[in-house]
Design a protein around this motif. Sequence first.
Motif, PDB file in Angstrom:
ATOM      1  N   PHE A 112       0.833  -1.195   0.000  1.00 36.33           N
ATOM      2  CA  PHE A 112       0.000   0.000   0.000  1.00 36.33           C
ATOM      3  C   PHE A 112       0.871   1.249   0.000  1.00 36.33           C
ATOM      4  CE2 PHE A 112       0.731  -1.050   4.443  1.00 36.33           C
ATOM      5  CZ  PHE A 112       1.084   0.160   4.996  1.00 36.33           C
ATOM      6  N   PHE A 162      -0.087   5.594   0.642  1.00 35.14           N
ATOM      7  CA  PHE A 162      -1.072   6.652   0.719  1.00 35.14           C
ATOM      8  C   PHE A 162      -0.412   7.954   1.151  1.00 35.14           C
ATOM      9  CE2 PHE A 162      -1.025   4.689   4.880  1.00 35.14           C
ATOM     10  CZ  PHE A 162      -1.067   5.753   5.760  1.00 35.14           C
ATOM     11  N   GLN A 222      -6.673   2.831   5.464  1.00 36.99           N
ATOM     12  CA  GLN A 222      -5.858   1.888   4.707  1.00 36.99           C
ATOM     13  C   GLN A 222      -5.914   0.492   5.334  1.00 36.99           C
ATOM     14  OE1 GLN A 222      -4.068   2.427   1.689  1.00 36.99           O
ATOM     15  NE2 GLN A 222      -4.156   0.208   1.885  1.00 36.99           N
ATOM     16  N   LYS A 225      -9.014  -1.242   4.306  1.00 34.79           N
ATOM     17  CA  LYS A 225      -8.940  -1.783   2.945  1.00 34.79           C
ATOM     18  C   LYS A 225      -8.201  -3.120   2.944  1.00 34.79           C
ATOM     19  CE  LYS A 225      -8.947   2.748   0.644  1.00 34.79           C
ATOM     20  NZ  LYS A 225      -8.146   3.707  -0.181  1.00 34.79           N
TER      21      LYS A 225
END
Length: 434
Positions: free
Chosen positions: A144, A146, A163, A166
């Motif tokens: 990931f 972000f 996050q 997710k």
Amino acid sequence: MGTIAGSLLGGAAIGGFLSGGYSLIGRNPSITSGLGAGIGFLAGGPIGALIGGAVGGVANALFGRKLKDSGLEGRYVDGTFSGNTYQFYKGGVFRSNKTKRKALDPEMQAALDETLDAMRIDLGGMGALLGGADEALAGFSTSFKFSTKGMNAEQAQAALQEQLGKISDEMVAQIFGAPTQVTEGSGLFGALSGLSPKLAAILGATTKTVYTLSDEFKALQVTGETATETLTRLAGALSSANVWMDRLGKADFAGSLAGGGAAWDFAEIFGGTEAMNEAVAAYYGAFYSDGERLAQAKKELGEALNLLGIDTLPGSTRAFRDLVDAAFGAGDEELAAKLIQLAPAMAAITDQTEALTSALEDLDRQSLFATRAEALYAATAEGYRLAAPNAGDPQVRALLGQLIAAVREGDINNARLTSRLLAVQERASLDPAA
């Protein structure tokens, strides 16, 4: 002095405008444009300062960099997390882009690793309860990235929680979904690379496996509910409902998605899982005898101990304490901790057993049985079999049977009431005129 200052500030302002946020020296465009304005002033006075500042601004735009983005990125592979912060600098016309990375603080690294491990274990357990494969998340991996640019601490924390949510949904999809290959690329490259894995490799595109939730799982979702929320709701309903079904002696709901849906529908009749727990607990306490509940409590504790490798239910609090002491003595603190967690259940069983024993002794002390033989008669099937033919009155035999059942089940209040009724009936049968 005012003219000098004005020309320098003007040159720096023009340079800052032309820089577009790019900086050749450091992170502040004003350094280069200000330096250009100063050199220009020395060479050509106020006009030179304006020209020098403009040249500095152009230099920033052509050869400088500017901070375009910053945030957090990480990878979770085979149960291990690694991550870092990043700062992405976009290059000017004649300068390349650059990304600076910095390792996370060790405490944050450890916290994220533990959080992701806990998510994988918890979701895997709930998934198995609903029929998912035990090792469905054994090879789970994700990455990931972000942005936190312009965020304060609270906003950054919220972005991190989003996050993690997710990732949690990704885990659920891997348990109850089907894998597909997805090619990542941009524009024409992405479209062409989707035609062939080999072409994707040639064009520099990447492929990865993603999981899509099954139609059966989607059908059980409530509008606006995430995959994690659905799994938690169904698993909670199934777990709670089956505990009560077992205690009531009824058939369990199946350990599957369909069973989870049925358990949720059952709970909804009561108004939700919490309301179901309260209602069934009240029913179980009021309509099942002390003896039945004691037997069930022993069964449940025995099953919990079996999972810890202990085959025999301790017969006393002393014996249970010996188990805990033995675990500590063997250096098995984990077993000791799990036993201590079960201690309240053991204490409740011991208290209930002592209460039943005391109540039965109390029945005898109050002479509800005329003789010890009658007490044996009331407590054993053999006594009932031998004594029943001698009780010619059908009502007496019926009451005796009820008394036996009440004593065996530990229903002391009912035993006392039945005993008194029995005494009245026995007197009536001996002297019909009484």
